[in-house]
Write an enzyme that holds these catalytic residues in place. Structure first.
Site, short mmCIF file in Angstrom:
data_model
loop_
_atom_site.label_atom_id
_atom_site.label_comp_id
_atom_site.label_asym_id
_atom_site.label_seq_id
_atom_site.Cartn_x
_atom_site.Cartn_y
_atom_site.Cartn_z
N LYS A 220 -8.28 -2.35 2.00
CA LYS A 220 -7.91 -1.47 3.47
C LYS A 220 -8.71 0.06 3.24
CE LYS A 220 -5.45 -3.65 6.39
NZ LYS A 220 -5.14 -4.96 6.16
N SER B 94 0.86 -5.43 10.75
CA SER B 94 1.11 -6.27 9.63
C SER B 94 2.40 -7.20 10.09
CB SER B 94 1.51 -5.48 8.45
OG SER B 94 1.80 -6.26 7.40
N ASP C 88 -8.41 -10.95 9.25
CA ASP C 88 -7.92 -9.38 9.40
C ASP C 88 -8.91 -8.22 9.89
OD1 ASP C 88 -5.53 -8.01 8.43
OD2 ASP C 88 -6.83 -7.01 7.11
N HIS D 109 -8.75 -4.24 13.44
CA HIS D 109 -7.80 -4.74 12.67
C HIS D 109 -7.43 -6.19 13.45
CE1 HIS D 109 -3.80 -4.82 10.63
NE2 HIS D 109 -4.57 -5.19 9.74
N LYS E 203 -1.82 -12.53 12.53
CA LYS E 203 -2.98 -12.70 12.55
C LYS E 203 -3.55 -13.74 11.57
CE LYS E 203 -3.91 -8.47 11.05
NZ LYS E 203 -2.50 -7.94 11.04
N THR E 204 -2.91 -13.83 10.42
CA THR E 204 -3.63 -14.74 9.42
C THR E 204 -2.92 -16.22 9.75
OG1 THR E 204 -3.55 -13.16 7.56
CG2 THR E 204 -3.41 -15.43 6.83
N ARG F 215 2.03 -12.13 -1.80
CA ARG F 215 0.70 -12.54 -1.10
C ARG F 215 -0.02 -13.62 -1.90
NH1 ARG F 215 -1.02 -9.71 4.01
NH2 ARG F 215 0.46 -8.12 4.21
N ARG G 185 0.82 -1.17 -0.01
CA ARG G 185 0.12 0.09 0.18
C ARG G 185 0.77 1.18 0.04
NH1 ARG G 185 -1.95 0.92 4.27
NH2 ARG G 185 -1.02 -0.73 5.40
P1 ATP Z 1 -1.16 -8.46 7.59
O1 ATP Z 1 -2.03 -7.72 8.46
O2 ATP Z 1 -0.21 -7.98 6.76
O3 ATP Z 1 -2.10 -9.60 6.97
P2 ATP Z 1 -0.69 -10.51 9.58
O4 ATP Z 1 -0.85 -9.96 11.05
O5 ATP Z 1 -1.66 -11.45 9.19
O6 ATP Z 1 -0.15 -9.53 8.50
P3 ATP Z 1 0.71 -13.03 9.15
O7 ATP Z 1 0.48 -12.91 7.52
O8 ATP Z 1 0.02 -13.95 9.86
O9 ATP Z 1 0.71 -11.44 9.73
O10 ATP Z 1 2.41 -12.96 9.02
C1 ATP Z 1 3.37 -13.70 10.11
C2 ATP Z 1 4.49 -13.91 9.22
O11 ATP Z 1 5.35 -14.38 10.03
C3 ATP Z 1 4.12 -15.23 8.41
O12 ATP Z 1 5.20 -15.22 6.98
C4 ATP Z 1 4.45 -16.45 9.43
O13 ATP Z 1 5.09 -17.50 8.73
C5 ATP Z 1 5.71 -15.58 10.01
N1 ATP Z 1 6.02 -16.15 11.57
C6 ATP Z 1 7.51 -16.66 11.66
N2 ATP Z 1 7.51 -16.94 12.75
C7 ATP Z 1 6.20 -16.57 13.54
C8 ATP Z 1 5.57 -16.91 14.74
N3 ATP Z 1 6.19 -17.17 15.91
N4 ATP Z 1 4.34 -16.77 14.96
C9 ATP Z 1 3.39 -16.14 13.73
N5 ATP Z 1 4.18 -16.12 12.51
C10 ATP Z 1 5.37 -16.22 12.45
MN MN Z 2 -3.14 -11.11 7.48
#
Ligand code: ATP
Ligand code: MN
Length: 593
Positions: free
Chosen positions: A265, A302, A321, A284, A306-307, A385, A120
């Site tokens: 977003k 980010s 999300d 969020h 979360k995902t 992504r 973004r």
């Molecule tokens: P966004 O808001 O951008 O979607 P998000 O909060 O959903 O972000 P995730 O997509 O879940 O974030 O990203 C977490 C990233 O960190 C993933 O690529 C995951 O493989 C990696 N990762 C490495 N170690 C960990 C951990 N201990 N717990 C969670 N994720 C981890």
């Molecule tokens: Mn996410």
């Protein structure tokens, strides 16, 4: 009653709840993901009837006209002759191929490059400054104002582009929000088939044409990504990119960037405006629920997890999300997920890995010669992504809704390696950390961020908050109080030292912490008070070495740990001064000493 509403009614019935959560649960694949206590919940797709989040949308390809949709009158777009509305998935795929918008991969997905921008452009986001919304919007670096004339200039360019250069366009009509009470009708106009695909994956798909026969959008996005604002300096803008929202006219226009996340977003920012003004919390966060209906939320900026962490084989996924919290409980805003694919492996994240199949849309992933995606290749961007409809996750929750949450987890990715992997927060501490919204940004989704830096972002999503952060904090506080929700802070970041010295916490260890929170077993362990931050830290948990639970123990250089902790605490304190104002609840006492 619409089909969708009827679907959700059925899902709310006790009969169906029982159907979805039978008592015989099979042991999950222990080798793949870890903890022995975990079991799998049965997959929804095999057992429940159609419902809102499970719809794949229209089944027939439909051409329509601008005038029958009212687009000509509402927007001024009059010239494109071929209008595709809510294309079914197989058609979307054909269009993407025929338009040569990307490549087909070996696993049957379509992969596109989003062009110059692979994240973004938060610095290029604007709101038209006009009454009455100018009294409500929280103006500043995040929500920047433009004059109505500037909006008109950009808007007219976008419409002119559609009226001069575009014969064929795509219209997605759907919803944001699974709750019929609180959802909004959104219309997304795009020139590219893959952007139509993105909108279809991410928003909630109406099932039939009849359902949206008299569709009146609450908000319309005109995506004119090919327009480059060369005169941006004269317009007083930051760059050639401009994403401008007009609250009063219920429209937004996107120019200069192809990145799909602007649409997702962008609508989220609007939800964050509309809902709290109606007393509904917007957040969020990701959400899932256990077999007994116990709902959990995972807030986080980010890259904090979360995902990754909401996709849990032992729980039903509500969404990854964006959610609302109204008087009935939690509801997803979206109909799909948007997962990072960097270093994705089946071993660490089987649910997400397996969701990448036909109808998923890969972005900026490098495809090998043999057609396989190379998730380790970040040569185009770290922010590779995939978007997919939520039913690609086996055990998703078809209603897209859940009860009032039993637990809330604030995820942080602490690059300093100071915060414990899990801490229990008092209600006051929960508010302190919600307002602080701390993480350390790792290579990310925003332009120009490649190295980790500390980041405080109110509500764990300040970039999308259109009202003042305390509006959300007050709503959250009221809801936590009313429903007795318990809050925890989970550090998915560094252990054994900061970035460069220690390493990222294993997903396995983090999942073990999450498990202990969600099944309540953490409350039966012994806690000690963290001497600087004041929250409670469990001393022992299954599947997490106690050295990891106590970060000071994990650092070889204790002096260095103490110094870094002081540094981080000072950053929290400095940041928090902005939330100390007359007339505002002061939560400073709940922060570090
Ligand atoms: P966004 O808001 O951008 O979607 P998000 O909060 O959903 O972000 P995730 O997509 O879940 O974030 O990203 C977490 C990233 O960190 C993933 O690529 C995951 O493989 C990696 N990762 C490495 N170690 C960990 C951990 N201990 N717990 C969670 N994720 C981890
Ligand atoms: Mn996410």
């Amino acid at each position: 009653m619409s089909q969708v509403t009827r679907g959700m009614f059925m899902l709310g019935s006790p009969a169906l709840r029982r159907l979805r959560a039978p008592s015989s649960i099979s042991l999950r694949n222990l080798a793949a993901v870890g903890s022995q206590r975990k079991t799998t919940v049965p997959s929804i797709s095999k057992m429940s009837p159609m419902a809102v989040a499970s719809s794949s949308g229209f089944q027939k390809a439909m051409k329509t006209t601008l005038s029958s949709l009212g687009i000509d009158k509402a927007t001024g777009i009059t010239k494109p002759t071929t209008i595709y509305r809510n294309l079914p998935y197989p058609e979307v795929f054909k269009h993407e191929e025929q338009n040569k918008e990307g490549e087909v991969t070996k696993n049957g997905t379509f992969c596109v490059s989003t062009g110059q921008f692979t994240g973004r452009s938060p610095k290029d986001k604007y709101f038209v400054k006009q009454a009455p919304s100018d009294k409500k919007l929280d103006w500043g670096k995040i929500n920047k104002g433009v004059a109505p004339e500037v909006y008109k200039n950009i808007y007219d360019k976008a419409v002119k582009h559609y009226n001069t250069n575009v014969d064929k366009m795509y219209v997605f009509d759907g919803y944001c929000g699974t709750s019929p009470k609180s959802r909004k009708n959104v219309r997304i106009i795009t020139e590219l088939a893959w952007q139509h695909h993105f909108a279809k994956n991410m928003f909630i798909r109406p099932e039939t044409e009849e359902e949206v026969a008299n569709f009146v959008p609450d908000f319309t996005i005109i995506n004119a990504c090919k327009i480059v604002n060369e005169d941006y300096k004269e317009l007083g803008l930051n760059s050639e990119v401009a994403v401008v929202f007009n609250v009063e006219e219920s429209k937004a226009v996107i120019t200069g960037t192809w990145y799909g996340g602007e649409m997702k977003k962008g609508i989220f920012s609007m939800m964050n405006y509309w809902l709290p003004l109606d007393g509904v919390m917007s957040m969020h966060c990701s959400a899932n629920k256990g077999k007994d209906g116990d709902t959990a939320l995972f807030f986080g900026l980010s890259g904090t997890g979360k995902t990754t962490l909401s996709a849990d084989p032992a729980r039903y996924l509500i969404g990854d999300d964006e959610h609302g919290w109204d008087e009935d409980g939690i509801f997803n805003f979206e109909g799909g997920c948007y997962a990072k694919t960097v270093n994705l492996s089946r071993e660490n994240e089987p649910e997400i890995y397996d969701a990448i199949k036909r109808d998923a849309l890969l972005e900026n992933v490098i495809i090998k010669k043999n057609g396989e995606p190379d998730y380790a290749d970040v040569s185009r961007t770290e922010n590779t992504r995939v978007s997919y409809p939520i039913y690609h996750i086996d055990n998703y929750e078809p209603s897209g809704m859940g009860d009032h949450p039993k637990s809330i987890v604030f995820l942080t990715c602490d690059a300093f390696g100071v915060l414990p992997p899990v801490s229990r927060l008092s209600p006051g501490q929960a508010m302190y950390h919600f307002l602080s919204g701390y993480t350390a940004k790792v290579a990310g989704t925003e332009r120009g961020v490649t190295e980790p830096t500390p980041n405080f972002s109110a509500g764990f999503g300040a970039a999308f908050l259109t009202l003042h952060p305390t509006v959300y904090a007050d709503l959250l506080q009221e809801k936590l109080d009313k429903h007795g929700t318990q809050c925890f802070l989970i550090n998915t970041g560094w252990t054994g030292g900061g970035y460069g010295v220690g390493k990222r916490m294993s997903i396995k260890a983090t999942r073990a912490c999450v498990d202990a929170v969600l099944d309540g077993s953490i409350n039966k362990t012994k806690f000690t008070k963290e001497p600087v931050f004041g929250f409670e830290v469990p001393q022992e948990l299954p599947n997490v070495p106690s050295k990891v639970l106590n970060p000071r123990e994990a650092w070889s250089d204790k002096g260095s740990y103490d110094a870094t902790r002081t540094k981080l605490a000072d950053m929290f304190k400095n940041n928090f001064t902005k939330f100390v104002k007359p007339g505002m609840t002061d939560y400073t006492a709940y922060g570090p000493e």
